[in-house]
Design an enzyme around this catalytic site. Structure first.
Site, PDB file in Angstrom:
ATOM      1  N   LYS C  12      94.891  13.658  47.759  1.00  0.00           N
ATOM      2  CA  LYS C  12      96.325  13.593  48.066  1.00  0.00           C
ATOM      3  C   LYS C  12      97.056  14.410  47.018  1.00  0.00           C
ATOM      4  O   LYS C  12      96.851  14.234  45.810  1.00  0.00           O
ATOM      5  CB  LYS C  12      96.807  12.144  48.033  1.00  0.00           C
ATOM      6  CG  LYS C  12      98.209  11.954  48.583  1.00  0.00           C
ATOM      7  CD  LYS C  12      98.257  12.154  50.091  1.00  0.00           C
ATOM      8  CE  LYS C  12      98.518  10.883  50.845  1.00  0.00           C
ATOM      9  NZ  LYS C  12      98.305  11.025  52.302  1.00  0.00           N
ATOM     10  N   THR C  57      93.170   9.438  51.682  1.00  0.00           N
ATOM     11  CA  THR C  57      94.158   9.967  50.745  1.00  0.00           C
ATOM     12  C   THR C  57      95.349   9.022  50.642  1.00  0.00           C
ATOM     13  O   THR C  57      96.010   8.969  49.606  1.00  0.00           O
ATOM     14  CB  THR C  57      94.611  11.382  51.154  1.00  0.00           C
ATOM     15  OG1 THR C  57      95.320  11.331  52.382  1.00  0.00           O
ATOM     16  CG2 THR C  57      93.425  12.331  51.269  1.00  0.00           C
ATOM     17  N   ASP C  58      95.605   8.261  51.691  1.00  0.00           N
ATOM     18  CA  ASP C  58      96.678   7.267  51.620  1.00  0.00           C
ATOM     19  C   ASP C  58      96.348   6.197  50.584  1.00  0.00           C
ATOM     20  O   ASP C  58      97.232   5.750  49.838  1.00  0.00           O
ATOM     21  CB  ASP C  58      96.883   6.628  52.993  1.00  0.00           C
ATOM     22  CG  ASP C  58      98.110   5.749  53.030  1.00  0.00           C
ATOM     23  OD1 ASP C  58      99.227   6.300  53.116  1.00  0.00           O
ATOM     24  OD2 ASP C  58      97.965   4.511  52.946  1.00  0.00           O
ATOM     25  N   PHE C 159     106.297  49.369  23.391  1.00  0.00           N
ATOM     26  CA  PHE C 159     105.147  49.597  24.277  1.00  0.00           C
ATOM     27  C   PHE C 159     104.902  51.098  24.368  1.00  0.00           C
ATOM     28  O   PHE C 159     105.691  51.832  24.948  1.00  0.00           O
ATOM     29  CB  PHE C 159     105.377  48.984  25.667  1.00  0.00           C
ATOM     30  CG  PHE C 159     104.134  49.024  26.532  1.00  0.00           C
ATOM     31  CD1 PHE C 159     102.920  48.508  26.089  1.00  0.00           C
ATOM     32  CD2 PHE C 159     104.180  49.586  27.807  1.00  0.00           C
ATOM     33  CE1 PHE C 159     101.781  48.548  26.890  1.00  0.00           C
ATOM     34  CE2 PHE C 159     103.048  49.627  28.607  1.00  0.00           C
ATOM     35  CZ  PHE C 159     101.846  49.110  28.150  1.00  0.00           C
ATOM     36  N   ARG C 176     112.318  47.227  23.696  1.00  0.00           N
ATOM     37  CA  ARG C 176     112.484  46.716  25.061  1.00  0.00           C
ATOM     38  C   ARG C 176     112.656  45.209  25.023  1.00  0.00           C
ATOM     39  O   ARG C 176     112.385  44.568  24.003  1.00  0.00           O
ATOM     40  CB  ARG C 176     111.276  47.081  25.936  1.00  0.00           C
ATOM     41  CG  ARG C 176     109.973  46.459  25.473  1.00  0.00           C
ATOM     42  CD  ARG C 176     108.852  46.607  26.522  1.00  0.00           C
ATOM     43  NE  ARG C 176     107.644  45.911  26.085  1.00  0.00           N
ATOM     44  CZ  ARG C 176     106.560  45.749  26.831  1.00  0.00           C
ATOM     45  NH1 ARG C 176     106.509  46.263  28.061  1.00  0.00           N
ATOM     46  NH2 ARG C 176     105.509  45.092  26.375  1.00  0.00           N
ATOM     47  N   GLN C 220     100.027  41.460  25.818  1.00  0.00           N
ATOM     48  CA  GLN C 220      98.704  40.925  25.501  1.00  0.00           C
ATOM     49  C   GLN C 220      98.629  40.488  24.038  1.00  0.00           C
ATOM     50  O   GLN C 220      98.064  39.441  23.721  1.00  0.00           O
ATOM     51  CB  GLN C 220      97.612  41.991  25.749  1.00  0.00           C
ATOM     52  CG  GLN C 220      97.253  42.202  27.209  1.00  0.00           C
ATOM     53  CD  GLN C 220      98.072  43.288  27.865  1.00  0.00           C
ATOM     54  OE1 GLN C 220      99.220  43.557  27.463  1.00  0.00           O
ATOM     55  NE2 GLN C 220      97.525  43.912  28.884  1.00  0.00           N
ATOM     56  N   ASN C 246     105.007  39.322  32.996  1.00  0.00           N
ATOM     57  CA  ASN C 246     105.943  40.184  32.277  1.00  0.00           C
ATOM     58  C   ASN C 246     107.187  40.297  33.149  1.00  0.00           C
ATOM     59  O   ASN C 246     107.203  41.044  34.124  1.00  0.00           O
ATOM     60  CB  ASN C 246     105.302  41.555  32.038  1.00  0.00           C
ATOM     61  CG  ASN C 246     106.084  42.386  31.046  1.00  0.00           C
ATOM     62  OD1 ASN C 246     107.271  42.131  30.809  1.00  0.00           O
ATOM     63  ND2 ASN C 246     105.440  43.395  30.477  1.00  0.00           N
ATOM     64  N   HIS C 248     110.140  41.787  33.984  1.00  0.00           N
ATOM     65  CA  HIS C 248     110.719  43.058  33.566  1.00  0.00           C
ATOM     66  C   HIS C 248     112.258  43.026  33.540  1.00  0.00           C
ATOM     67  O   HIS C 248     112.892  42.540  34.472  1.00  0.00           O
ATOM     68  CB  HIS C 248     110.274  44.169  34.514  1.00  0.00           C
ATOM     69  CG  HIS C 248     108.789  44.306  34.617  1.00  0.00           C
ATOM     70  ND1 HIS C 248     107.978  44.470  33.521  1.00  0.00           N
ATOM     71  CD2 HIS C 248     107.952  44.297  35.694  1.00  0.00           C
ATOM     72  CE1 HIS C 248     106.708  44.560  33.916  1.00  0.00           C
ATOM     73  NE2 HIS C 248     106.669  44.454  35.233  1.00  0.00           N
TER      74      HIS C 248
END
Lengths: 293, 293, 293, 293
Positions: C12, C57-58, C159, C176, C220, C246, C248
């Site tokens: 569930k 699942t109940d 970068f 950046r 990274q 990332n 941007h």
């Protein structure tokens, strides 16, 4: 100077009711998302917490389920179901003066006698309002519609000749992708009942046909052509309101990679997007009353 | 004891590329969501920020657009496009040793020579991996699939005979709604190319047919029947993985309102939901290698 | 050749349980989204629909609610609650051999003795697995974590120095915006119990601190620094897995409007986005066993 | 009878602009989602595709970015930025007669001189309208507000004494969880400028305080108390509109498991939900004009 209570309403939103009609050999499936909104003598609950005039939203939910059992037979249009529910709340409760029942209907495609696939995100919609008599004697209004009808033309769309100012960098174009997700809602020339399914099918087909056929110089022009065509083929419709995002597809610059791009490769952008909203109506359309409440 | 770098990968996710093939009279539209993931000699960028081995995710995006121009002609299956991209990243960059290209394809229905409607939320998917040779000489893997195939049976579904413990209150039933949104992914008996579109159509049809035809005593049974039927009609498929939520529809108790409910009125529940996941495969299926990477 | 059943599990998902501890003057609120997944002798239900080995699942849902009453006192960490539930399913049902209980915890800020505001989208997570003894005698595993920790540095991010090929157009940059939504999951050096809340607070603080302090040459590098710092301050953590999009932010070209843009005005992009995934671990970390099941 | 063009507007929606003010040692971050909507002499583009009166939505987007550079300094409230943009579109383009600029502002918490965490989903909002002079000489309107302020009281909430009809099954209660996600929008007594940030802080605090302090007999009563308190502490506010879903938390029946549940264990329901909408205003509030356009 005093602080006072202004406009108010309350209700139960997004009641997910599924009705299976098992009369014949084939099951018929109706899958709805129902929202109720009520107004009336509600000052007490706001000012002192006296709930004597309040029909609980839980009761509204129960009512929707009970009415689904009795009123949602095979092929029953959502317009009559919504209208019947709205009228019930006002007629049965003296403290409730106005009710709106909005429904979103999900479509299922038949795969077998009792098997179905949900094959589209497009929905059919209705908003039924029942309220105090207006000066023209009307007390019930229906607004039908559809949502998430996603359409795209990969040709026959231009955009140029627009205003330029110091912030304009958009190049004019004679060939672009035109894509949108149509939301349409329309009201009627008279409150009388009709074959709602036929009107819906005709209006939807008109919207699609006009989108496909219109050689477009702006999304506004396409929007107007769609509304106009719906009114042309559906004399029972008085007014149609359209909201159409411009789902931008930008041609990618492939020149840095030594490739041309004659409108073949596009990036589908998320945000921002254009948003065009417009109304097309008859010059003798009746007053809307509470249709858009 | 030392802290070290373990498994890692990186890439550009959700590149939304739309390709219009304009060769013939009719435009052909291909609408994709492409994600790239790469692994290789990436210790430098993690440990010192030396990016000499890193192909920027922006370059990966550009590559997808450029390849869309040259490799996505009319009716080109996403399997070959994904495989070709994955191979490119590894073959062109000595520092990249393994690449996965995953694609979700959105379906459009033709309305005219250059007009389309997006009429389903169901998607076709692929994951192509290209990497170091495995012991069996394989270096490329394809996993095809589909997602958001929403199916419902309003009869022929029972659920009983299950375990009961002190926390069990669920009544056994011989008649319930069975609804799900199928996610299926399958890999192949051999890496060789094939008519991917035909396999997809056959596998999808088999999944749908088995869902419709299976008289169900559990969603697990339905899941297995679907996978088994797909393998029966597609000898080229080695293994299929299915994830199927049990989208609960609970019969509403209408007795308080003096009404019966012979499985006619249901509430469609959001959460929680059952989730059934299972694999069906041939006993002579080859090793998966990096198929599921 | 025969078709056979492979790996499978069921359970569930997304049980939304809210526990109010009312022991003292101040209520304590615990708001959880619990998902259960079980595996075991489940061939019967798949192959013939025989559910004799299936715990519904109940029932799993009911168990979560009942255990919430008895096990979720004030300040009880989700690790012990999840572990206790996972063990229960395996210990109480001979047909169930392995159980995973995953929990997402929503945070609430106290406004008064019994008033709260939900002031963050960040969540704390756990996945507890209980299963068959491994060769090292372990049968229980805990993976703690967090999700949607949204962080942004508007400086100290560069970068450059990356691979260039024929598809590279990205300009190198020494300034950046670096923004991400951290998903972190960590496992432990030993299965023994501990002060889970303290570890969580320390690990989270380490991740945030390293993000803020790291002068970044790649996402990274930032990811690795975050994982390394978490391991540095938490000797009880054996391995941490991080997934960091990332997000941007592109500097807008304002030159057409006669304006400079010294990294002051950015557009926050939706798609595509970079996705960086990495693992940082101790070289003497124990085998993971079923931790990541 | 003829078909005519009715109300219409168009614009660019969801421009995601992030502004970094780098004047001092600490960067200041402003993160906005800006939407523009314009109306005016737009019959041409609708009826014939003549775009001579249309300022492209792309230009609107550029304008937002350019104005962000020049008008969004440190701590500049979104009210003045929105008003300035709305006025610009009308004043600079004779064909544009009315403009609405709506902004959603995302909050970030400072972690360092140039480091931030997004620690809440709650947003601050504004809608600024600039249009044709009204009879009282007003041509500019500001509506400030907030959204997704999620609040919960685990005590001091009752609900009883309501209407009962044949569809009512809800038991009356003297102890329930009251939870909601507040959307509030307020307009002002005069169009003059003011310290928008101070008003916002005061109004927000008043809403929260009233939610916490009100012993509630209905969500309507809580809503009214919140609006009233905001007007009490902010004489500059003329009217406040509140929309508050009743996010239901239902006590789970634990009796089948031999456990009591004294309002300790709840299931948080998704749908349906109550929806309460109400307005609180001063009896001498000025006409709204185009404030809510």
């Amino acid at each position: 100077m005093a602080v006072i209570l202004g406009d108010n309403r309350y209700g139960k939103a997004e009641i997910r009711v599924v009705r299976v009609a098992r009369d014949g050999e084939d099951h018929v499936l109706t899958d709805l998302n129902v929202s109720v909104s009520l107004a009336g003598d509600l000052a007490g609950t706001h000012l002192t917490g006296d709930n004597a005039a309040v029909l609980p939203t839980d009761t509204q939910k129960n009512t929707v389920f009970a009415f689904a059992k009795e009123q949602l037979g095979s092929g029953q249009p959502i317009e009559t179901f919504a209208a019947c529910l709205a009228k019930h709340f006002v007629d049965s409760q003296p403290t409730i003066h106005c009710a709106r029942v909005s429904i979103v209907e999900y479509a299922w495609q038949r795969l077998g006698p009792h098997s179905f696939a949900r094959t589209t995100n497009e929905t059919r919609t209705v908003s039924a309002v029942y309220g105090p008599d207006q000066s023209d004697g009307t007390s019930a209004w229906i607004v039908s519609g559809l949502a998430d009808l996603v359409l795209l033309n990969s040709a026959d769309s231009e955009f140029h000749g627009y205003l330029k100012d110091g912030y304009t960098t958009l190049p004019e174009t004679t060939d672009r992708i035109l894509a949108t997700a149509v939301e349409a809602r329309w009201r009627y020339m008279s409150p009388s009942s009709r074959d709602w399914n036929t009107t819906f099918d005709r209006a939807r087909a008109a919207l699609v046909t006009a989108f496909v056929r219109t050689y477009s110089y702006s999304l506004q022009q396409t929007l107007y052509a769609m509304g106009q065509h719906a009114l042309d083929v559906c004399p029972e419709i008085a007014e149609i309101r359209l909201a159409m995002p411009n789902k931008h597809h930008f041609a990618v610059d492939l020149a840095p990679f030594g490739l041309t791009n004659d409108n073949e490769v596009f990036v589908a952008a998320d945000r921002p997007y254009g948003l065009i909203e417009g109304t097309v109506l008859r010059d003798d359309a009746p007053e809307p009353g509470l249709a858009w409440w």
